[in-house]
Write a protein that holds these residues in place. Sequence first.
Motif, PDB file in Angstrom:
ATOM      1  N   LEU A   1     -29.243  53.179 -46.741  1.00  0.00           N
ATOM      2  CA  LEU A   1     -30.415  52.367 -46.440  1.00  0.00           C
ATOM      3  C   LEU A   1     -31.602  52.682 -47.332  1.00  0.00           C
ATOM      4  O   LEU A   1     -32.713  52.210 -47.092  1.00  0.00           O
ATOM      5  CB  LEU A   1     -30.793  52.528 -44.961  1.00  0.00           C
ATOM      6  N   SER A   2     -31.366  53.492 -48.372  1.00  0.00           N
ATOM      7  CA  SER A   2     -32.453  53.805 -49.304  1.00  0.00           C
ATOM      8  C   SER A   2     -31.927  53.882 -50.732  1.00  0.00           C
ATOM      9  O   SER A   2     -32.316  54.751 -51.494  1.00  0.00           O
ATOM     10  CB  SER A   2     -33.126  55.129 -48.917  1.00  0.00           C
TER      11      SER A   2
ATOM     12  N   GLY B   1     -27.044  57.848 -48.142  1.00  0.00           N
ATOM     13  CA  GLY B   1     -28.358  57.211 -48.181  1.00  0.00           C
ATOM     14  C   GLY B   1     -28.284  55.712 -48.380  1.00  0.00           C
ATOM     15  O   GLY B   1     -29.045  55.133 -49.153  1.00  0.00           O
TER      16      GLY B   1
ATOM     17  N   LEU C   1     -29.904  45.620 -44.864  1.00  0.00           N
ATOM     18  CA  LEU C   1     -31.056  46.505 -44.679  1.00  0.00           C
ATOM     19  C   LEU C   1     -32.207  45.704 -44.086  1.00  0.00           C
ATOM     20  O   LEU C   1     -32.893  44.968 -44.798  1.00  0.00           O
ATOM     21  CB  LEU C   1     -31.478  47.132 -46.012  1.00  0.00           C
ATOM     22  N   HIS C   2     -32.395  45.828 -42.764  1.00  0.00           N
ATOM     23  CA  HIS C   2     -33.543  45.278 -42.042  1.00  0.00           C
ATOM     24  C   HIS C   2     -33.671  43.757 -42.172  1.00  0.00           C
ATOM     25  O   HIS C   2     -33.559  43.045 -41.184  1.00  0.00           O
ATOM     26  CB  HIS C   2     -34.835  45.952 -42.487  1.00  0.00           C
TER      27      HIS C   2
ATOM     28  N   ASN D   1     -29.160  60.440 -55.908  1.00  0.00           N
ATOM     29  CA  ASN D   1     -28.169  59.504 -56.449  1.00  0.00           C
ATOM     30  C   ASN D   1     -27.662  59.936 -57.822  1.00  0.00           C
ATOM     31  O   ASN D   1     -27.388  59.104 -58.686  1.00  0.00           O
ATOM     32  CB  ASN D   1     -28.766  58.092 -56.556  1.00  0.00           C
TER      33      ASN D   1
ATOM     34  N   PRO E   1     -32.072  53.327 -54.320  1.00  0.00           N
ATOM     35  CA  PRO E   1     -33.232  52.981 -55.142  1.00  0.00           C
ATOM     36  C   PRO E   1     -32.902  51.892 -56.156  1.00  0.00           C
ATOM     37  O   PRO E   1     -31.755  51.734 -56.590  1.00  0.00           O
ATOM     38  CB  PRO E   1     -33.577  54.309 -55.837  1.00  0.00           C
TER      39      PRO E   1
ATOM     40  N   ARG F   1     -35.932  63.507 -57.830  1.00  0.00           N
ATOM     41  CA  ARG F   1     -35.459  62.826 -56.618  1.00  0.00           C
ATOM     42  C   ARG F   1     -34.223  61.982 -56.923  1.00  0.00           C
ATOM     43  O   ARG F   1     -33.276  61.928 -56.133  1.00  0.00           O
ATOM     44  CB  ARG F   1     -36.574  61.943 -56.039  1.00  0.00           C
TER      45      ARG F   1
END
Length: 552
Positions: A298-299, A296, A499-500, A262, A301, A257
């Motif tokens: 907002l994600s 990506g 992010l949120h 990334n 890692p 992943r």
Amino acid sequence: MNRVLLRRSADAVEAREYTDDGTTVEITRFSADELAGFIRERELAPVRWVWNDTTRWYPALLDAGVRVERCTDLRLTHAVLRQSPLVDRSLLADGEADGWDGLQPVTAVDPGLFPLEDPADRLDPAAEHERQQTALAASPERGRLGLLLAAESSGALVAAEMTHAGLPWRVDVHERLLTEVLGPRPRPGQRPAVLERLMGEIRAALGAPALNPDSPGELLHALQAAGLPVDDTRSWTLEQLDHPGIPVLLEYKKLSRLLQANGWAWLESWVHDGRFRSFFLPGGVVTGRWASNGGGALSVPTQVRAAAVADEGWRFVVADVAQLEPRVLAGMSADTAMAKAARSSDLYQGMVAGGAVATRAEAKVGMLGAMYGGTRGESGRMMPRLARRYPRAIGLVEEAARAGERGGVVHTLLGRGSPAPTGAWAERPVELGEPPDEGNSREERDRSRRAWGRFTRNFVVQGTGAEWTLCWLADLRNRLWRLGGTGTVSQRPHLVFFLHDEVVVHTPEHLAGDVVEEVRRAAATAGRLLFGAFPVDFPLDVAVVRSWADAG
């Protein structure tokens, strides 16, 4: 003063100046090359720019070194008003409504960037602005809605500025991280050395010498052939299995992943000139949360955040809100007992201290169940206690859930509306004693109804949380600008990530302490804007770091 901007052709712009009551004062026409100078000059006095879509206007202004303080983004505000149950939506319905409904933002990854025929050019921003102002004025909650529209438009400015500035990113650090965990960069079409080694171990453990572990079908077949009772290859499913090959397989999946999301290809695509630039999309989720397009964003890692390194002489100020959504629920329901628990830096521990539950774990699982609809197991067991201790907070989410189960629409504190449910259960509820339809039994409809109730239960809280963060961002953006003295957005303290409930500010090192104070002040302002004098706290975890990874 409002100024509506219209693109009259590929190289011509028109600006219409209006007073706050809608009276036309002046119409100016000039070439597109003169736009930046026109706006720079008029930004010296208070002005709000009204345009069809921030993504179509602001990036070029930023490239020219021009910052806009306030705008109305008609694409975003139209979407809010058309969905809100607090608005007479017939006031927005005319021949252009479908065009505004379907208007999409422009990002550099869109294949038709700056198309010769932009659908936005077929729409009349001046007429749409007038319709929106009429609809807003007629709303019984125009104060709240007006705040939401202003915050949503400010969010669009923040998003464009973050893309323009970019998140500082060290390619050499990222490549070193990849090499440490995956091995040297492989040739095209080959796996990194570590994945090759793990694949060999997986094949041996499962007795499948030709297995491609990247193929879900092949992997499922191999697992079943090895006698493992599985129906899918999700990591959560695999973690439940007791087999010597499973730990190796889980490690392979994790590293695979990382490579796909990334890896080296991500670096080449998304990091240029020492910056990672994605495209942030305010209102990209129905609750008002942001989405992103590209890379990506907002994600990102934690494995690669060490590559986000502030420039020499600069620092990151990283801030996030502790337990944002439960605090928002306390504020919007005006539940004084929950607000008292929220005075603690750890709201869940505050609930324990207040006697609602015995342990922090019970408080957390109970509140998550209340906000997301967990009615079974441990969260279900906690609900009666929480309802007794926090009747207004629990009552608010329960009421939202019941409204959703009836097929109704709910709204956030400031008025963002939930989408209407679809499906047979919403179109014609099953009456008690009615025989079930073929393929559409009462049980199926009840499941759909409960699922939608879980959605509306969370919508009101998550959406109001998104409104709090929009107000936080809008105020913080202006505070950072005032801190920096002179220069463009990128030369002053500026936001580079959101992010949120977390923000990252890039700031000259000597201003880092001032930025920390402004981040906290902006959070307090957001709380007052939404909840007035009601005493609910929003404590922040704030860190000043050189690398994003050091923020913890």
